[in-house]
Design an enzyme around this catalytic site. Structure first.
Site, mmCIF file in Angstrom:
data_model
loop_
_atom_site.group_PDB
_atom_site.id
_atom_site.type_symbol
_atom_site.label_atom_id
_atom_site.label_comp_id
_atom_site.label_asym_id
_atom_site.label_seq_id
_atom_site.Cartn_x
_atom_site.Cartn_y
_atom_site.Cartn_z
ATOM 1 N N ASP A 1 -38.987 -17.638 13.628
ATOM 2 C CA ASP A 1 -38.395 -16.320 13.357
ATOM 3 C C ASP A 1 -37.462 -15.807 14.461
ATOM 4 O OD1 ASP A 1 -40.366 -16.637 11.474
ATOM 5 O OD2 ASP A 1 -41.501 -14.861 12.041
ATOM 6 N N GLU B 1 -44.376 -10.310 5.657
ATOM 7 C CA GLU B 1 -44.088 -10.481 7.069
ATOM 8 C C GLU B 1 -42.708 -9.905 7.403
ATOM 9 O OE1 GLU B 1 -46.486 -14.273 8.709
ATOM 10 O OE2 GLU B 1 -44.690 -14.822 7.573
#
Length: 464
Positions: free
Chosen positions: A35, A218
């Site tokens: 990420d 998320e």
């Protein structure tokens, strides 16, 4: 019917030596990457922090890596910013410029300004109890070069094992406050907290569950955009989920609505069970955890995502690195013909294209039109872009794109609806950068991000 049409291409001649490492899509030199975190511009420098395992090429020992750029396409990897410790890993989060020194980390008499990272402290699992996820701070007083953990960490702890990925921004003027959006992952909710100082946080509201809930939520993001051609402002809430994405595995959806500093209200929620009725950032297999930059000097909203998918991310066949970021995208908001607000995404491209190839064309998509484009190099490995006017779909087929056998979930045919406003013509921009292909259709209303692992570099697009 099948038709031929002109394809324009831009880019330098590509070296014939095959390579999988892209040039404009950031990769860590010798480590795992996932990420994007802490995206921020400060003093003319863009900072890209990212989840990394500095000790290997698969997920583990998660820390914050760091890269910098002045043009969003040429990145220089820096030292690890927030390393893992024996007690915790540093999961996803964000960064802000604390120009008002609300947290008190800077010595303003010495002219200091603190950059503050807000990240999830993920306790390492032990036999003594659950692995709690809480929110912590780190700060830099040297323009992002080095970082120190706050001694009072964590600053937000609700005793949960699934509470993560804080995105923080300032709301309002001098009398405003900090806002944090983060997920209660298994509940599929985004929690909104407020704070005067980045240290003391108060729960303000929750959003969700809504739309795609096939996996945990998320990496939320929340930001305002002016609707193009109007003076109206809408807020966009981005939520990634894994699994349950439109193309299978992980993906990212978004909601458009209003935000008053404490509560987000979506303007459109549907009870439809069909994923195609929701709004998606990307219809390909490889676009996840996308978040936007803070403090961008020219006011553009710039986003970047992780160009991979949790189904097979640990097995992709590259070395000594694994995974890449997408190109940075400028996102804007339009009102479509049916009254819905939709994001438009446009890639930020290098001025000197180098090995990045950009192909552009317009294809017919009337009820009798079927067009297939092959993105390929030498040999028969190719990614197919198929525009089906009868079905009103655009597809990316990578089942014969190169090495597809490293994981059973990798071969795929991914589809998106053609927007109604396109009529009988669909414009396409296909960007090829080694192992990453990004497709922008209908002016950026529809995008695909796809990894490919061919033996020969893709350097051409042909009509099939």
């Amino acid at each position: 019917m099948t038709t031929s049409f002109p394809i324009t291409a831009a880019g330098s001649a590509i070296d014939s030596t095959p390579t999988l490492r892209p040039s404009a899509h950031f990769t860590a030199e010798r480590a795992w990457l996932n990420d994007p975190n802490g995206l921020i511009q400060y003093k003319g420098v863009y900072h890209l922090f990212f989840q990394t395992n500095p000790h290997g090429t698969t997920w583990g020992d998660i820390s914050w890596g760091h890269a910098t750029s002045t043009d969003l396409v040429t990145w220089t990897e820096q030292d690890v910013a927030i390393p893992c410790t024996p007690e915790e890993m540093a999961f996803s989060g964000s960064a802000v410029v604390d120009s008002r020194n609300t947290a008190g980390f800077a010595d303003q008499e010495r002219g200091e300004t603190a950059l503050v990272a807000i990240y999830t402290s993920a306790q390492r699992a032990t036999g003594d109890g659950p692995a709690i996820q809480s929110q912590s701070l780190a700060f830099s007083l040297d323009d992002g070069a080095t970082w120190s953990r706050y001694a009072g960490n964590p600053v937000l702890d609700i005793g949960s094992e699934e509470f993560r990925d804080p995105k923080v921004f300032w709301y309002g003027g001098d009398d405003g406050h900090w806002v944090m959006v983060l997920v209660e992952a298994v509940e599929r909710t985004v929690a909104v907290y407020t704070s005067p100082d980045l240290i003391n946080w108060t729960l303000a509201s929750r959003f969700g569950p809504a739309h795609a809930v096939g996996g945990v939520w998320e990496c939320p993001d929340l930001f305002p955009l002016i609707v193009e051609g109007t003076g109206e402002t809408r807020w966009v809430l981005v939520v990634s989920l894994n699994p349950g994405g439109i193309a299978g595995g992980s993906g990212a959806q978004y909601f458009v609505g209003d935000f008053d500093g404490r509560t987000f209200v979506a303007e459109r929620l549907t009870d439809s069970p069909h994923l195609t009725d929701y709004d998606w950032l990307d219809y390909g297999r490889d676009y996840y955890a996308a978040v936007s930059f803070d403090n961008v000097a020219d006011g553009r909203r710039l986003m970047v995502g992780w160009a991979s998918n949790w189904q097979y991310a640990n097995e992709t066949p590259t070395a000594p690195w694994r995974s890449a970021m997408s190109l940075v995208r400028e996102v804007t908001l339009v009102r479509s013909g049916d009254g819905r607000h939709r994001l438009v995404q446009r890639a930020v491209l290098p001025a000197d294209r180098g090995a990045v190839r950009v192909f552009e064309t317009t294809v017919p998509c009337g009820p009798d039109d079927l067009t297939t484009l092959a993105v390929h190099g030498e040999g028969d490995e190719r990614l197919l872009v198929i525009v089906d006017g009868r079905e009103r779909t655009i597809s990316c087929d990578r089942t014969v794109s190169g090495d597809t056998g490293f994981h059973p979930d990798f071969p795929s045919v991914d589809r998106a609806p053609i927007p109604e406003e396109c009529g009988d013509q669909l414009d396409l921009q296909i960007i090829v950068d080694a192992m990453i292909v990004e497709v922008f259709a209908a002016g950026g209303l529809v995008t695909f991000t796809e990894q490919v692992f061919p033996r020969s570099n893709y350097d051409r697009v042909s009509s099939v």
